[in-house]
Scaffold this motif. Structure first.
Motif, PDB file in Angstrom:
ATOM      1  N   SER A   1       0.825  -1.205   0.000  1.00  0.00           N
ATOM      2  CA  SER A   1       0.000   0.000   0.000  1.00  0.00           C
ATOM      3  C   SER A   1       0.864   1.262   0.000  1.00  0.00           C
ATOM      4  CB  SER A   1      -0.907   0.016   1.233  1.00  0.00           C
ATOM      5  OG  SER A   1      -0.156   0.329   2.399  1.00  0.00           O
ATOM      6  N   PRO A   2       0.339   2.371  -0.514  1.00  0.00           N
ATOM      7  CA  PRO A   2       1.074   3.642  -0.479  1.00  0.00           C
ATOM      8  C   PRO A   2       1.493   4.024   0.945  1.00  0.00           C
ATOM      9  CG  PRO A   2      -0.790   3.823  -1.964  1.00  0.00           C
ATOM     10  CD  PRO A   2      -0.937   2.502  -1.265  1.00  0.00           C
ATOM     11  N   ARG A   3       0.640   3.768   1.923  1.00  0.00           N
ATOM     12  CA  ARG A   3       0.978   4.096   3.310  1.00  0.00           C
ATOM     13  C   ARG A   3       2.173   3.276   3.783  1.00  0.00           C
ATOM     14  NH1 ARG A   3      -3.131   3.749   8.575  1.00  0.00           N
ATOM     15  NH2 ARG A   3      -1.645   4.639  10.102  1.00  0.00           N
ATOM     16  N   THR A   4       2.210   2.005   3.423  1.00  0.00           N
ATOM     17  CA  THR A   4       3.317   1.144   3.820  1.00  0.00           C
ATOM     18  C   THR A   4       4.607   1.549   3.122  1.00  0.00           C
ATOM     19  OG1 THR A   4       1.856  -0.715   4.318  1.00  0.00           O
ATOM     20  CG2 THR A   4       4.152  -1.230   3.812  1.00  0.00           C
ATOM     21  N   ILE A   5       4.514   1.882   1.829  1.00  0.00           N
ATOM     22  CA  ILE A   5       5.695   2.353   1.096  1.00  0.00           C
ATOM     23  C   ILE A   5       6.284   3.589   1.770  1.00  0.00           C
ATOM     24  CG2 ILE A   5       6.463   3.376  -1.084  1.00  0.00           C
ATOM     25  CD1 ILE A   5       4.398   1.581  -2.487  1.00  0.00           C
ATOM     26  N   ALA A   6       5.409   4.524   2.156  1.00  0.00           N
ATOM     27  CA  ALA A   6       5.869   5.748   2.807  1.00  0.00           C
ATOM     28  C   ALA A   6       6.496   5.454   4.165  1.00  0.00           C
ATOM     29  CB  ALA A   6       4.703   6.718   2.960  1.00  0.00           C
ATOM     30  N   ALA A   7       5.923   4.524   4.911  1.00  0.00           N
ATOM     31  CA  ALA A   7       6.459   4.185   6.233  1.00  0.00           C
ATOM     32  C   ALA A   7       7.836   3.541   6.125  1.00  0.00           C
ATOM     33  CB  ALA A   7       5.491   3.265   6.965  1.00  0.00           C
ATOM     34  N   LEU A   8       8.005   2.633   5.154  1.00  0.00           N
ATOM     35  CA  LEU A   8       9.306   1.996   4.964  1.00  0.00           C
ATOM     36  C   LEU A   8      10.366   3.023   4.596  1.00  0.00           C
ATOM     37  CD1 LEU A   8       8.235  -1.183   2.931  1.00  0.00           C
ATOM     38  CD2 LEU A   8       8.794  -1.061   5.372  1.00  0.00           C
ATOM     39  N   ALA A   9      10.020   3.923   3.694  1.00  0.00           N
ATOM     40  CA  ALA A   9      10.962   4.964   3.285  1.00  0.00           C
ATOM     41  C   ALA A   9      11.312   5.882   4.450  1.00  0.00           C
ATOM     42  CB  ALA A   9      10.378   5.770   2.122  1.00  0.00           C
ATOM     43  N   ALA A  10      10.331   6.208   5.276  1.00  0.00           N
ATOM     44  CA  ALA A  10      10.577   7.082   6.429  1.00  0.00           C
ATOM     45  C   ALA A  10      11.489   6.404   7.447  1.00  0.00           C
ATOM     46  CB  ALA A  10       9.253   7.466   7.071  1.00  0.00           C
ATOM     47  N   ALA A  11      11.316   5.094   7.632  1.00  0.00           N
ATOM     48  CA  ALA A  11      12.176   4.362   8.562  1.00  0.00           C
ATOM     49  C   ALA A  11      13.618   4.374   8.073  1.00  0.00           C
ATOM     50  CB  ALA A  11      11.673   2.928   8.716  1.00  0.00           C
ATOM     51  N   GLU A  12      13.824   4.105   6.787  1.00  0.00           N
ATOM     52  CA  GLU A  12      15.174   4.124   6.239  1.00  0.00           C
ATOM     53  C   GLU A  12      15.790   5.523   6.343  1.00  0.00           C
ATOM     54  OE1 GLU A  12      17.123   1.776   4.951  1.00  0.00           O
ATOM     55  OE2 GLU A  12      15.833   0.065   4.481  1.00  0.00           O
ATOM     56  N   LYS A  13      14.985   6.547   6.109  1.00  0.00           N
ATOM     57  CA  LYS A  13      15.471   7.921   6.206  1.00  0.00           C
ATOM     58  C   LYS A  13      15.890   8.255   7.627  1.00  0.00           C
ATOM     59  CE  LYS A  13      14.239  12.702   5.027  1.00  0.00           C
ATOM     60  NZ  LYS A  13      13.174  13.593   4.466  1.00  0.00           N
ATOM     61  N   ALA A  14      15.224   7.636   8.598  1.00  0.00           N
ATOM     62  CA  ALA A  14      15.559   7.854  10.008  1.00  0.00           C
ATOM     63  C   ALA A  14      16.751   7.006  10.457  1.00  0.00           C
ATOM     64  CB  ALA A  14      14.346   7.536  10.874  1.00  0.00           C
ATOM     65  N   GLY A  15      17.327   6.241   9.547  1.00  0.00           N
ATOM     66  CA  GLY A  15      18.493   5.442   9.880  1.00  0.00           C
ATOM     67  C   GLY A  15      18.183   4.051  10.375  1.00  0.00           C
ATOM     68  N   ILE A  16      16.945   3.587  10.199  1.00  0.00           N
ATOM     69  CA  ILE A  16      16.544   2.245  10.620  1.00  0.00           C
ATOM     70  C   ILE A  16      16.533   1.343   9.389  1.00  0.00           C
ATOM     71  CG2 ILE A  16      14.756   0.863  11.721  1.00  0.00           C
ATOM     72  CD1 ILE A  16      13.713   3.468  12.998  1.00  0.00           C
ATOM     73  N   GLU A  17      17.356   0.308   9.398  1.00  0.00           N
ATOM     74  CA  GLU A  17      17.374  -0.615   8.270  1.00  0.00           C
ATOM     75  C   GLU A  17      16.086  -1.436   8.242  1.00  0.00           C
ATOM     76  OE1 GLU A  17      21.104  -2.537   6.890  1.00  0.00           O
ATOM     77  OE2 GLU A  17      21.765  -2.161   8.945  1.00  0.00           O
ATOM     78  N   VAL A  18      15.631  -1.758   7.048  1.00  0.00           N
ATOM     79  CA  VAL A  18      14.449  -2.595   6.881  1.00  0.00           C
ATOM     80  C   VAL A  18      14.856  -3.866   6.149  1.00  0.00           C
ATOM     81  CG1 VAL A  18      12.156  -2.805   5.885  1.00  0.00           C
ATOM     82  CG2 VAL A  18      12.897  -0.614   6.859  1.00  0.00           C
ATOM     83  N   PHE A  19      14.601  -5.006   6.780  1.00  0.00           N
ATOM     84  CA  PHE A  19      14.872  -6.297   6.161  1.00  0.00           C
ATOM     85  C   PHE A  19      13.545  -6.996   5.877  1.00  0.00           C
ATOM     86  CE2 PHE A  19      19.243  -8.230   6.305  1.00  0.00           C
ATOM     87  CZ  PHE A  19      19.930  -7.035   6.461  1.00  0.00           C
ATOM     88  N   PHE A  20      13.360  -7.435   4.631  1.00  0.00           N
ATOM     89  CA  PHE A  20      12.245  -8.317   4.318  1.00  0.00           C
ATOM     90  C   PHE A  20      12.698  -9.733   4.651  1.00  0.00           C
ATOM     91  CE2 PHE A  20      11.695  -4.861   1.060  1.00  0.00           C
ATOM     92  CZ  PHE A  20      10.670  -4.226   1.738  1.00  0.00           C
ATOM     93  N   VAL A  21      11.928 -10.436   5.477  1.00  0.00           N
ATOM     94  CA  VAL A  21      12.296 -11.769   5.945  1.00  0.00           C
ATOM     95  C   VAL A  21      11.125 -12.684   5.614  1.00  0.00           C
ATOM     96  CG1 VAL A  21      13.136 -13.116   7.892  1.00  0.00           C
ATOM     97  CG2 VAL A  21      13.572 -10.659   7.822  1.00  0.00           C
TER      98      VAL A  21
END
Length: 320
Positions: free
Chosen positions: A67-87
């Protein structure tokens, strides 16, 4: 990961096979389980450094969209310096659905921990960075033990670049198998794709209850393989001993100097249980299996209601 429909893939503490007994207790309601400034008995929450999220039934909606909301949240987390791993339990070749949403490192854990894959190359160019294979002899022994314990079980073999199945294995998956042959031939030392590692084998039973099949398989297979499931049907996934989403995630985090308490995890099915238990903070989806609900330290809304994004937004608000 709930694998609905045509999915091939395809688990406690890391490096230890999951218990055959599935818990059934339900945690506190969602409204009481969002992250707060103090968790786990009043201990101040550690700032997250990595988010680990399952895909099917968790990050993805039922139509397999992000979803667009999820895409935005993932991008915001990475921008804040939090790595995102798909597992995920998915094989690497099924990761195109999220390839464009990886940031920074571009890595994903696939096959229930059997492989770490670099998604930066895009469709058809995924690179295997780490492979934790299921030895052919272990795979064959596990299949024979399971067939003896559950007559009627049929098998498929997932490799880094190949997919093979027995003739009686039903058409559950997207691709046409590379080979149709009995498990004894598929898993022989000189069998199809002998030069490629086996990531996992899949076991399907046409009659048994899915959770009953899982419990039976764990007892029958023992230490020869780690057994889990992510499908709503009686489809099991067998990986190498000690190989799970959690154990491979732990290896990746150790390489980065990231502690378990700095990890936030999301999942919905039995193959997520070890990861939900290992992570310092974990959230089961509102649509989750009872075992995942019992393993997680918190609960969010369902995958169709942007449950992952909702928690990430709250995490980032707490960090602001």
């Amino acid at each position: 990961m709930r694998e609905n429909g045509p999915v091939t893939s395809a688990t406690g503490t890391p490096e230890t096979p999951a218990s055959p007994q599935l818990a059934t207790s339900i945690p506190t309601p969602f409204a009481a389980s969002l992250p707060t400034s103090s968790e786990h008995g009043g201990t101040p929450a550690v700032a997250p450094r990595l988010i680990a999220t399952d895909l099917d039934g968790t990050l993805l909606r039922d139509d397999k969209s992000v979803s667009p909301r999820t895409i935005a949240a993932l991008a915001a987390a990475e921008k804040a310096g939090i790595e995102v791993f798909f597992v995920t339990g998915r094989p690497a070749r099924w990761m195109d659905i999220v390839s464009e949403h990886v940031h920074g490192h571009g890595l994903a854990i696939c096959g229930n921990g059997a492989a770490v894959v670099d998604l930066h190359g895009g469709p058809g160019a995924h690179r295997f960075m780490k492979v934790r294979e299921l030895a052919r002899q272990n795979a064959l022994t596990a299949a024979l033990l399971l067939r003896e314990a559950a007559p009627g079980a049929v098998f498929a073999v997932e490799q880094t670049y190949g997919f093979h199945q027995e003739p009686a294995y039903p058409k559950l998956h997207m691709e046409v198998p590379d080979t149709l042959a009995p498990a004894e031939e598929l898993l022989a030392d000189d069998g199809p794709g002998a030069a490629e590692p086996v990531l996992k084998i899949l076991a399907f039973h046409p009659e048994l209850d899915p959770d009953a099949f899982l419990t039976l398989a764990r007892l029958a297979v023992g230490e020869h393989a780690n057994v889990t499931r992510s499908s709503p049907s009686a489809l099991l996934e067998l990986s190498g001993p000690g190989v799970s989403k959690a154990s491979t995630l732990a290896l990746c985090c150790a390489e980065r100097g990231i502690l378990p308490e700095e990890v936030v995890a999301f999942g919905d099915m039995p193959n997520d249980v070890e990861m939900l238990t290992w992570a310092g903070r974990s959230y089961a989806m509102g649509n989750a299996h009872p075992a995942a609900l019992a393993a997680a330290s918190g609960r969010t809304t369902g995958n169709n209601d942007d449950g992952v994004a909702l928690v990430i937004e709250r995490l980032l608000a707490d960090l602001a």
